[in-house]
Design a protein around this motif. Structure first.
Motif, PDB file in Angstrom:
ATOM      1  N   LEU A 357       0.930  -1.326  -0.115  1.00  0.00           N
ATOM      2  CA  LEU A 357       0.007   0.209   0.088  1.00  0.00           C
ATOM      3  C   LEU A 357       0.880   1.174   0.075  1.00  0.00           C
ATOM      4  CD1 LEU A 357      -2.935   1.121   0.257  1.00  0.00           C
ATOM      5  CD2 LEU A 357      -2.433   0.911   2.810  1.00  0.00           C
ATOM      6  N   TYR A 358       0.499   2.148  -0.749  1.00  0.00           N
ATOM      7  CA  TYR A 358       1.116   3.505  -0.852  1.00  0.00           C
ATOM      8  C   TYR A 358       1.671   3.865   0.578  1.00  0.00           C
ATOM      9  CZ  TYR A 358      -2.906   5.891   1.465  1.00  0.00           C
ATOM     10  OH  TYR A 358      -3.796   6.106   2.358  1.00  0.00           O
ATOM     11  N   GLY A 359       2.646   4.251   0.708  1.00  0.00           N
ATOM     12  CA  GLY A 359       3.384   4.713   2.027  1.00  0.00           C
ATOM     13  C   GLY A 359       3.961   3.622   2.780  1.00  0.00           C
ATOM     14  N   ASP A 360       3.803   2.551   2.529  1.00  0.00           N
ATOM     15  CA  ASP A 360       4.295   1.205   3.208  1.00  0.00           C
ATOM     16  C   ASP A 360       5.976   1.328   2.946  1.00  0.00           C
ATOM     17  OD1 ASP A 360       2.228   0.166   4.084  1.00  0.00           O
ATOM     18  OD2 ASP A 360       2.177  -1.941   2.503  1.00  0.00           O
ATOM     19  N   GLU A 361       6.414   2.005   1.859  1.00  0.00           N
ATOM     20  CA  GLU A 361       7.483   1.999   1.607  1.00  0.00           C
ATOM     21  C   GLU A 361       8.515   3.110   2.302  1.00  0.00           C
ATOM     22  OE1 GLU A 361       5.228   3.126  -0.261  1.00  0.00           O
ATOM     23  OE2 GLU A 361       5.821   4.895  -1.478  1.00  0.00           O
ATOM     24  N   ILE A 362       7.770   3.980   2.909  1.00  0.00           N
ATOM     25  CA  ILE A 362       8.333   4.973   3.833  1.00  0.00           C
ATOM     26  C   ILE A 362       8.194   4.549   5.258  1.00  0.00           C
ATOM     27  CG2 ILE A 362       8.761   6.713   1.918  1.00  0.00           C
ATOM     28  CD1 ILE A 362       6.273   8.102   3.348  1.00  0.00           C
ATOM     29  N   ASN A 409      -6.840   3.852   8.927  1.00  0.00           N
ATOM     30  CA  ASN A 409      -5.582   3.845   9.283  1.00  0.00           C
ATOM     31  C   ASN A 409      -4.732   3.347   7.991  1.00  0.00           C
ATOM     32  OD1 ASN A 409      -5.203   3.860  12.120  1.00  0.00           O
ATOM     33  ND2 ASN A 409      -6.187   1.781  12.255  1.00  0.00           N
ATOM     34  N   GLY A 410      -5.238   2.917   7.031  1.00  0.00           N
ATOM     35  CA  GLY A 410      -4.538   2.562   5.750  1.00  0.00           C
ATOM     36  C   GLY A 410      -5.082   3.518   4.764  1.00  0.00           C
ATOM     37  N   ARG A 411      -5.787   4.556   5.204  1.00  0.00           N
ATOM     38  CA  ARG A 411      -6.262   5.599   4.009  1.00  0.00           C
ATOM     39  C   ARG A 411      -5.850   6.868   4.408  1.00  0.00           C
ATOM     40  NH1 ARG A 411     -12.655   3.671   3.958  1.00  0.00           N
ATOM     41  NH2 ARG A 411     -12.209   1.342   3.595  1.00  0.00           N
ATOM     42  N   THR A 412      -4.954   7.041   5.225  1.00  0.00           N
ATOM     43  CA  THR A 412      -4.498   8.380   5.568  1.00  0.00           C
ATOM     44  C   THR A 412      -3.446   9.111   4.538  1.00  0.00           C
ATOM     45  OG1 THR A 412      -2.477   7.822   6.946  1.00  0.00           O
ATOM     46  CG2 THR A 412      -4.390   8.100   8.157  1.00  0.00           C
ATOM     47  N   PRO A 413      -3.578  10.578   4.224  1.00  0.00           N
ATOM     48  CA  PRO A 413      -2.965  10.900   3.091  1.00  0.00           C
ATOM     49  C   PRO A 413      -1.253  10.618   2.935  1.00  0.00           C
ATOM     50  CG  PRO A 413      -4.618  12.543   3.996  1.00  0.00           C
ATOM     51  CD  PRO A 413      -4.357  11.623   4.762  1.00  0.00           C
ATOM     52  N   MET A 414      -0.791  10.189   1.838  1.00  0.00           N
ATOM     53  CA  MET A 414       0.520   9.942   1.918  1.00  0.00           C
ATOM     54  C   MET A 414       1.389  11.205   2.393  1.00  0.00           C
ATOM     55  SD  MET A 414       2.813   8.131   0.366  1.00  0.00           S
ATOM     56  CE  MET A 414       4.467   8.307  -0.244  1.00  0.00           C
ATOM     57  N   GLN A 415       2.518  10.979   2.882  1.00  0.00           N
ATOM     58  CA  GLN A 415       3.332  11.945   3.361  1.00  0.00           C
ATOM     59  C   GLN A 415       4.673  12.040   2.636  1.00  0.00           C
ATOM     60  OE1 GLN A 415       1.544   9.846   7.605  1.00  0.00           O
ATOM     61  NE2 GLN A 415       3.740  10.286   7.519  1.00  0.00           N
ATOM     62  N   TRP A 416       4.529  13.223   1.908  1.00  0.00           N
ATOM     63  CA  TRP A 416       5.634  13.338   0.829  1.00  0.00           C
ATOM     64  C   TRP A 416       6.693  14.402   1.527  1.00  0.00           C
ATOM     65  CZ3 TRP A 416       5.561  10.592  -3.151  1.00  0.00           C
ATOM     66  CH2 TRP A 416       4.496  10.252  -3.941  1.00  0.00           C
ATOM     67  N   THR A 417       6.468  15.201   2.238  1.00  0.00           N
ATOM     68  CA  THR A 417       7.351  16.126   2.727  1.00  0.00           C
ATOM     69  C   THR A 417       6.924  16.129   4.358  1.00  0.00           C
ATOM     70  OG1 THR A 417       6.290  18.237   2.478  1.00  0.00           O
ATOM     71  CG2 THR A 417       7.466  17.291   0.948  1.00  0.00           C
ATOM     72  N   THR A 439       9.127  13.021  10.471  1.00  0.00           N
ATOM     73  CA  THR A 439      10.197  12.269  10.292  1.00  0.00           C
ATOM     74  C   THR A 439       9.881  11.240   8.998  1.00  0.00           C
ATOM     75  OG1 THR A 439       9.539  10.936  12.139  1.00  0.00           O
ATOM     76  CG2 THR A 439      11.504  12.526  12.283  1.00  0.00           C
ATOM     77  N   VAL A 440       8.566  10.891   9.239  1.00  0.00           N
ATOM     78  CA  VAL A 440       8.140   9.825   8.082  1.00  0.00           C
ATOM     79  C   VAL A 440       7.554  10.514   7.004  1.00  0.00           C
ATOM     80  CG1 VAL A 440       6.459   7.965   7.756  1.00  0.00           C
ATOM     81  CG2 VAL A 440       7.735   8.150  10.069  1.00  0.00           C
ATOM     82  N   ASN A 441       8.185  10.841   6.015  1.00  0.00           N
ATOM     83  CA  ASN A 441       7.908  11.624   4.786  1.00  0.00           C
ATOM     84  C   ASN A 441       8.842  11.015   3.682  1.00  0.00           C
ATOM     85  OD1 ASN A 441       9.845  13.953   4.307  1.00  0.00           O
ATOM     86  ND2 ASN A 441       9.351  13.933   6.468  1.00  0.00           N
ATOM     87  N   ALA A 442       8.369  11.050   2.460  1.00  0.00           N
ATOM     88  CA  ALA A 442       9.103  10.480   1.563  1.00  0.00           C
ATOM     89  C   ALA A 442      10.457  11.433   1.165  1.00  0.00           C
ATOM     90  CB  ALA A 442       8.470  10.433   0.136  1.00  0.00           C
ATOM     91  N   GLU A 443      10.396  12.882   1.223  1.00  0.00           N
ATOM     92  CA  GLU A 443      11.469  13.312   1.238  1.00  0.00           C
ATOM     93  C   GLU A 443      12.702  13.231   2.006  1.00  0.00           C
ATOM     94  OE1 GLU A 443      11.476  17.853  -0.426  1.00  0.00           O
ATOM     95  OE2 GLU A 443      11.480  17.749   1.813  1.00  0.00           O
ATOM     96  N   SER A 444      12.365  12.910   3.267  1.00  0.00           N
ATOM     97  CA  SER A 444      13.484  12.612   4.118  1.00  0.00           C
ATOM     98  C   SER A 444      13.792  11.122   4.469  1.00  0.00           C
ATOM     99  CB  SER A 444      12.770  12.733   5.875  1.00  0.00           C
ATOM    100  OG  SER A 444      12.229  14.021   6.019  1.00  0.00           O
ATOM    101  N   VAL A 445      12.881  10.406   3.918  1.00  0.00           N
ATOM    102  CA  VAL A 445      13.292   8.726   4.137  1.00  0.00           C
ATOM    103  C   VAL A 445      14.267   8.532   3.100  1.00  0.00           C
ATOM    104  CG1 VAL A 445      12.376   6.425   3.622  1.00  0.00           C
ATOM    105  CG2 VAL A 445      11.264   8.093   5.336  1.00  0.00           C
TER     106      VAL A 445
END
Ligand code: TEU
Length: 545
Positions: A357-362, A409-417, A439-445
């Motif tokens: 699911l989107y966001g698992d990878e971060i 819990n599996g539907r919250t908006p993607m954390q990009w930055t 801390t949990v956002n794609a840019e930082s991760v």
């Protein structure tokens, strides 16, 4: 399509990227992130329904199967997305909700207006001696029948009252659905996920006996096979598409039948048994640590029986109906990276097609909500009412249960930055974002060493290229070990050994690892002399030649 080389990334369109400022994600937002997805290496994106819908159940209440919900964009936007994804080697999988339509669908509206043809698209029954036609509960709470005064009849809805069950016994309905599939295949769609598709044969309308909810009268009926076969023959079989059925309360025998290539029904099946191992007394709205032995026994049963029967599993922890696995089976506080990597290794090294699911990878986790008002989902609100009025739980207890179990819990908006609303929207997000986006956002991760993202990339590349992980047989090891889940995948006398510690403490290890070399693991070093696996350690090892 060769299922064994596919890696599917699920996007909840409402939550991925908003480009209009209305607080809801859209198709152009998804197109804008295709390079990110190409870098990750996935081969297919599954979208939850993007069709016009009153959104009582976030799009699973479809009011038109062959158009795009204007909230998400236009048909042109969709075609651009299909084309741009295709250029990057990514196919698009659409979600087909064929068990029911929204009561706002034209078919239902015509039925209500008294049109006989369309009335027969749905399931109507007379009441029985002043009672409902059957005592079946709806899956979202309350009875499964809605009274319609005009006809003095009840209409079946296994989900929300605004989701009327379609009558697939009517060949006209099945023809309509065939045409829907053809329409999207023409547009270049490469996959379909069929929502609760094992519920499309209502076998009998009888009262559920004590202790049952009546599922036996409408689950896995013999005509499900016939209807799927018809969709295959008339629409899917001539196109190079991947199909997955979402199976509610099913069995491994049924799923191997649905997914055996020679039966020409589906490419693979989702089942949910492994996601009920933390249900106390089989009830979802309870709190209980997960039963590790039951989890392993289920994995063992499904991997081995599907292989014996020639069926194919869709493997997943997360989807838009489940809490995030990192919060549920891992430890996002003390071992976020280790446990996130261990969990995904399980999905990628078993026999089947991995979905995440989107966001698992971060490393996204469950929502740290502060009140019931933070939730949007119809099921969560119905559950909160039930917990309050029937089980007399306190507000704190109800919140704790929703925090662990809500589908949101599996539907919250993607954390990009780590910026406003995590870079998801410049407006007011439709659902609260998690506070951990600092801390949990794609840019930082993506900048971290040994990031979860980086590990996903490696695993995806491995799954796409390694024949043992794609086709190998499964032999289970240490089946009753209290901490470790271990198995060997074998192909042409080559072996991959996988060992995962599911807990945050060291786990004694009795296997001799000297004959193995590391392919991938979630700690920086690998010591074949180790007497224990470290917290959440996961080893993917190859037998030396
Ligand atoms: O889910 C089917 C389903 O059985 C779940 O909704 C299940 O009842 C629930 O998660 C239990 O907690 C599918 C879709 O994935 C879901 O989002 C829809 O709400 C549902 O069908 C109705 O279309």
């Amino acid at each position: 399509m060769d299922c064994s080389k596919q890696v599917v990334y699920q996007i909840y369109p409402k939550s991925f990227q908003d480009t209009t400022g209305n607080g809801r994600g859209d198709l152009n937002g998804i197109t804008s992130h295709l390079d990110y997805l190409q870098d990750l290496g996935i081969t297919m994106i599954w979208f939850n329904p993007i069709f016009p819908s009153p959104q009582k159940d976030n799009g699973y209440d479809v009011s038109n199967y062959t158009a795009i919900n204007p909230d998400y964009g236009t048909m042109d936007d969709f075609e651009t997305l299909v084309r741009e994804a295709g250029k990057r080697g990514i196919g698009i999988m659409l979600d087909m909700v064929f068990n029911h339509t929204s009561t706002e669908h034209e078919w239902f509206q015509k039925a209500l207006a008294g049109n006989r043809k369309y009335k027969d698209y749905y399931i109507w029954k007379k009441g029985k001696d002043g009672h409902l036609p059957t005592n079946w509960p709806s899956k979202f709470g309350g009875p499964a029948w809605q009274y319609v005064e005009k006809f003095d009849e009840y209409c079946l809805h296994l989900f929300d009252p605004t989701q009327a069950d379609l009558n697939l016994a009517n060949p006209d309905v099945r023809n309509e659905l065939v045409n829907v599939l053809k329409f999207w295949i023409e547009k270049g769609v490469k996959g379909f996920r069929f929502d609760v598709v094992n519920l499309i044969d209502k076998m009998a309308f009888e009262d559920a006996p004590e202790g049952s909810e009546g599922k036996e009268f409408y689950t896995d009926g013999p005509k499900v096979n016939d209807y799927l076969h018809q969709l295959h023959v008339e629409a899917l079989g001539n196109a190079d598409v991947l199909t997955v059925g979402e199976m509610s309360a099913t069995s491994v025998e049924k799923c191997s039948g649905y997914s055996k290539p020679e039966n020409e029904e589906l490419s693979m099946c989702f089942n949910f048994h492994h996601l009920k191992v933390d249900y106390k007394d089989k009830q979802k709205w309870t709190l209980m640590p997960f039963d590790f032995q039951e989890l392993k026994d289920l994995f063992f049963e499904w991997d081995v029986k599907m292989e014996e029967e020639g069926g194919w599993n869709a493997l997943f922890w997360n989807c838009h109906d489940q809490p995030r696995a990192l919060s549920r089976f891992g430890d996002p506080v003390h071992y976020p990276k280790e446990s996130a990597k261990m969990l995904v290794s399980v999905i990628f090294t078993r026999r089947g097609t991995p979905y995440f699911l989107y966001g698992d990878e971060i490393g996204m986790t469950n929502l740290n909500s502060r009140s019931v008002a933070d939730y949007d989902d119809v099921e969560s609100h119905n559950a909160a009412d039930m917990l309050k009025h029937e089980q007399h739980k306190s507000d704190d207890e109800i919140l704790a249960i929703l925090q662990a179990k809500s589908r949101d819990n599996g539907r919250t908006p993607m954390q990009w930055t780590n910026g406003t609303n995590g870079g998801f929207t410049s407006g007011q997000p439709w659902l609260r974002l998690n506070d951990n986006l600092e801390t949990v956002n794609a840019e930082s991760v993506l900048q971290e060493e040994d990031s979860i993202y980086d590990y996903y990339k490696k695993l995806i590349a491995l799954k796409k290229t390694n024949p043992i992980l794609q086709h190998g047989t499964t032999r289970t090891l240490l089946q009753t070990d209290k901490n470790l889940y271990a198995y060997v995948r074998e192909l042409d006398s080559e072996e991959i050994l996988c060992v995962h510690n599911f807990f945050g403490h060291p786990a004694p290890l009795s296997l001799d690892l000297h004959e193995y070399e590391r392919i991938l693991s979630n700690y920086s070093d690998f010591d074949p002399d180790a007497l224990a696996l470290r917290p959440y350690e996961s080893l993917i090892l190859k037998k030396k030649n």
